[in-house]
Design an enzyme around this catalytic site. Structure first.
Site, PDB file in Angstrom:
ATOM      1  N   CYS A  64      -4.728 -77.645 -28.381  1.00  0.00           N
ATOM      2  CA  CYS A  64      -4.931 -78.393 -29.328  1.00  0.00           C
ATOM      3  C   CYS A  64      -3.512 -79.039 -29.309  1.00  0.00           C
ATOM      4  O   CYS A  64      -2.658 -78.557 -29.606  1.00  0.00           O
ATOM      5  CB  CYS A  64      -5.260 -77.099 -30.302  1.00  0.00           C
ATOM      6  SG  CYS A  64      -4.779 -78.713 -31.795  1.00  0.00           S
ATOM      7  N   LEU A  65      -3.677 -80.556 -29.417  1.00  0.00           N
ATOM      8  CA  LEU A  65      -2.613 -81.106 -29.429  1.00  0.00           C
ATOM      9  C   LEU A  65      -3.306 -82.418 -29.846  1.00  0.00           C
ATOM     10  O   LEU A  65      -4.237 -83.583 -29.313  1.00  0.00           O
ATOM     11  CB  LEU A  65      -2.172 -81.559 -27.399  1.00  0.00           C
ATOM     12  CG  LEU A  65      -0.795 -81.744 -27.662  1.00  0.00           C
ATOM     13  CD1 LEU A  65       0.782 -81.359 -27.951  1.00  0.00           C
ATOM     14  CD2 LEU A  65      -0.462 -82.160 -25.983  1.00  0.00           C
TER      15      LEU A  65
END
Ligand SMILES: [Zn+2]
Ligand SMILES: [Zn+2]
Ligand SMILES: [Zn+2]
Ligand SMILES: [Zn+2]
Ligand SMILES: [Zn+2]
Ligand SMILES: [Zn+2]
Lengths: 153, 536
Positions: free
Chosen positions: A88-89
């Site tokens: 999750c970036l």
């Protein structure tokens, strides 16, 4: 396939191998130059210190208009990485800019290892522990690093 | 993630009015549409339209407008705001999107902190005042800085490009024209969010101005056209007054004044009736929420319901499979001539006036529930209850589809009738009016079964009243439906006209009754009398 590889990807690959970022290596597969084998060393003073993390990185056909696809292959205990290794970036999603490069993406992932963000979690159980019992979470991350990410000397 | 945070600050307004240049437009308000919605009435302030000298549609009315008119209205609104805020019209358009096209809210927020709002919207680096926007277009009023005179290395393709081939956004970031084209074309493919596209540079929040879109996509005009459509879409989405007609391939836009719950895409449109609020097919008396719930319920139960429906299409007497090919629910078996009701499969004679009870098939009469009832019995009863409503909902739905198809035949019949009676075109209109009334009633009846399904089971009085209204409407709809299917030779114009009128008033009674919380005392004997609202 190699013939149709955009100049940008050729140049990026060259720079990645000639002037690698500290603690990061990225090597394209010989038979698929859009597919990279990535190794990131766990940053010192983090729970991932001493670990060697394997990732895969793929440049989709519309790269650089679309972001590269990256995934951890090494098991890692991290609030922003799920069981399948997905990360999750923001820059891998809506904050992607075509002016970013493979190098910047990998540096951002390395930074994520130094500073996990349990408020924007991908794995809720990990994030929960990270928030309620940080000591236990850190211990578990260190243990996983020792078990799964031991550097092949 | 930060985008979501920003979203919280978006406030969509109910208060906006459009400023369309009205030239005595034909305003259409058929009886069953354009009815009062209290919510709409109270939330629409008139201060803004008064301040801007905008014309508003009369409450309860609506009209179809062309896309070009919508675009003109959007431009007009942007230009007015641009003059007030002393920014370019392109800039005003972006700012208006930020407040969901509410100029009132924009004024408030912009005047309080212009820098903050501008940078939030990505227009803080845009230059160019309101005087730059011409009457015909907003697309060239933002200045684009020149690219570095010595050319540059494009940070997307890594190629050296001369200044003449580079494009620069107001923030000063330059990229080659080819990459800009690819970048923006990609944004178009992502959909309506393309109107928020920022400069390709990492972390740069400057919005790409229309002028730059135009330059970058000049080689692919259909993509550029899509960009414009998305801008207009955004305007329509946030204007409570405007709605695309949801019918496939229609493309008309409806503009409605305050208090309009549902509209019909007519005249000049496709004729589809839809809800201004949720965009679904018109569904009075049921609310948008109930329609949504019902759709989900039907989705879940579809297998069971289909099985039951498929197995009940036989004549109850001789078991001959009967296909319902007419709109009316009064069936007669081709084999044994048995007459029955398609809804409940009961004897039609039991539905007639002669037996004292009219159309009794709208009531669900469960066996009395007992306390020691088993779970499975309860589940069975609940399923029966659902099927009772679903069958009737589905039945009216099929009948509505039939009536819609029938409209084509009706046009032909009108010509025939006109020729045979040597009358005028006006004289045969009653056929179409009757047919359309059947469609309106079928649609409403469908929704009455949604309404009824969710009606509080303990509200006995309301339920009784509602089912009474429903029964009346069903009875007259069946009568009218049967009449419109009659051969022309036996057609009695006066009777059809009368029944149409009576049916219409029943439709009104039902909808206004349901909307006023069923606190009404309807006069069952005289359908032309409106229900009297009990003082409460
Ligand atoms: Zn380029
Ligand atoms: Zn920029
Ligand atoms: Zn339409
Ligand atoms: Zn609705
Ligand atoms: Zn039969
Ligand atoms: Zn019946």
């Amino acid at each position: 396939m190699a013939a149709s590889l955009p100049r940008r990807i050729v140049k990026e690959t060259q720079r990645l191998t000639q002037e690698p970022a500290p603690g990061i290596t990225a090597t394209p597969y010989e038979d698929n130059l859009r597919y990279f084998n990535v190794l990131i060393s766990g940053p010192s003073e983090s729970c991932y210190d001493g670990g060697q993390f394997k990732l895969e990185l793929f440049l989709p056909a519309d790269y650089p208009m679309a972001p590269p696809k990256v995934r951890f292959l090494t098991k890692i205990f991290h609030p922003n990485v799920d069981k399948l290794g997905r990360i999750c970036l923001d820059i891998l999603k809506d904050k992607w800019s075509p002016a970013l490069q493979i190098r910047t993406v990998l540096l951002s992932i390395q930074a994520l290892l130094s500073a996990p963000n349990p408020d924007d979690p991908l794995d809720n159980t990990v994030a929960e522990l990270w928030k309620t019992d940080p000591d236990a979470a850190h211990a578990k991350a260190t243990e996983w690093t020792r078990t799964y990410a031991r550097a092949a000397a | 993630m930060s985008e979501e945070e920003e979203d919280e600050n978006y406030v969509y307004s109910d208060e906006d009015e459009l400023e369309l240049e009205e030239e005595e437009e034909e305003v259409y308000a058929p009886p069953s549409h354009g009815r009062a919605s209290e919510e709409g009435a109270s939330s629409r302030g008139s201060t803004e339209s008064a301040a801007m000298g905008g014309k508003r549609l009369q409450d309860g009315t609506y009209t179809l407008i062309e896309r070009s008119e919508v675009e003109a209205a959007m431009l007009a609104k942007a230009r007015e705001v641009s003059e007030l805020l002393e920014v370019s019209a392109s800039c005003a358009e972006v700012l208006l999107r930020y407040t969901g096209w509410s100029s009132e809210r924009l004024m408030e927020q912009f005047l309080a902190d212009p820098e903050k709002v501008s940078s939030r919207c990505g227009v803080d680096k845009w230059t160019g005042g309101c005087e730059g926007s011409t009457a015909s277009s907003l697309d060239s009023d933002v200045a684009l800085p020149p690219a570095p005179s010595g050319g540059l290395t494009c940070r997307i393709c890594f190629l050296e490009v001369p200044a003449s081939e580079a494009l620069t956004a107001p923030c000063g970031h330059s990229f080659c024209g080819e990459c800009y084209e690819g970048y923006l074309a990609n944004k178009i493919d992502e959909g309506s969010s393309c109107v928020h596209a920022t400069c390709p540079e990492d972390k740069c929040t400057t919005l790409v101005p229309p002028k730059l879109w135009q330059r970058a996509l000049s080689g692919i005009p259909d993509k550029l056209a899509k960009y414009k459509t998305f801008r207009i879409d955004n305007f329509i989405t946030f204007s409570k007054e405007l709605r695309w007609c949801p019918a496939p391939n229609c493309g008309k836009v409806v503009r409605a004044g305050a208090c309009v719950a549902s509209v019909k895409c007519a005249p000049g449109g496709c004729g589809f009736s839809f809800c201004m609020k949720c965009g679904e097919e018109a569904h009075q008396p049921a609310s948008c929420e109930l329609v949504q719930q019902w759709a989900e319920k039907c989705q879940n139960e579809s297998e069971t319901a289909n099985w039951i429906l498929a197995n009940t299409k036989r004549c109850p007497k001789c078991q001959t499979r009967i296909e319902k090919n007419q709109g009316c629910n009064h069936m007669s078996c081709s084999q044994c001539k048995h007459e029955f009701c398609w809804m409940c499969m009961g004897d039609w004679s039991e539905h007639g006036a002669s037996t004292g009870g009219y159309y009794k098939c709208n009531k669900f009469d469960p066996l009395k529930a007992t306390d020691e009832e088993s779970d499975s019995a309860r589940a069975k009863r609940e399923l029966d209850r659902y099927l009772h409503y679903y069958k009737r909902y589905h039945g009216h739905d099929q009948a509505q589809k039939f009536a819609v198809k029938q409209l084509e035949a009706t046009e032909k019949r009108m010509v025939e009738l006109q020729e045979s009676t040597h009358g005028s075109w006006i004289d045969v209109q009653f056929l179409k009016t009757a047919n359309e009334m059947v469609i309106d009633c079928r649609r409403a009846l469908k929704s009455t079964y949604i309404f009824g399904y969710y009606l509080d089971p303990s509200a006995t009085k309301q339920r009784e009243l509602f089912e009474n209204l429903q029964e009346h409407l069903e009875r007259f709809t069946e009568t009218l439906s049967e009449m419109t299917e009659q051969p022309l030779e036996t057609m009695d114009r006066t009777e059809v006209v009368n029944i149409t009128r009576v049916t219409e008033s029943f439709l009104h009674n039902l909808i206004s009754g349901a909307e006023s919380g069923l606190d009404v005392v309807p006069d069952a004997k005289d359908p032309t009398t409106k229900p009297t609202v009990a003082a409460s």
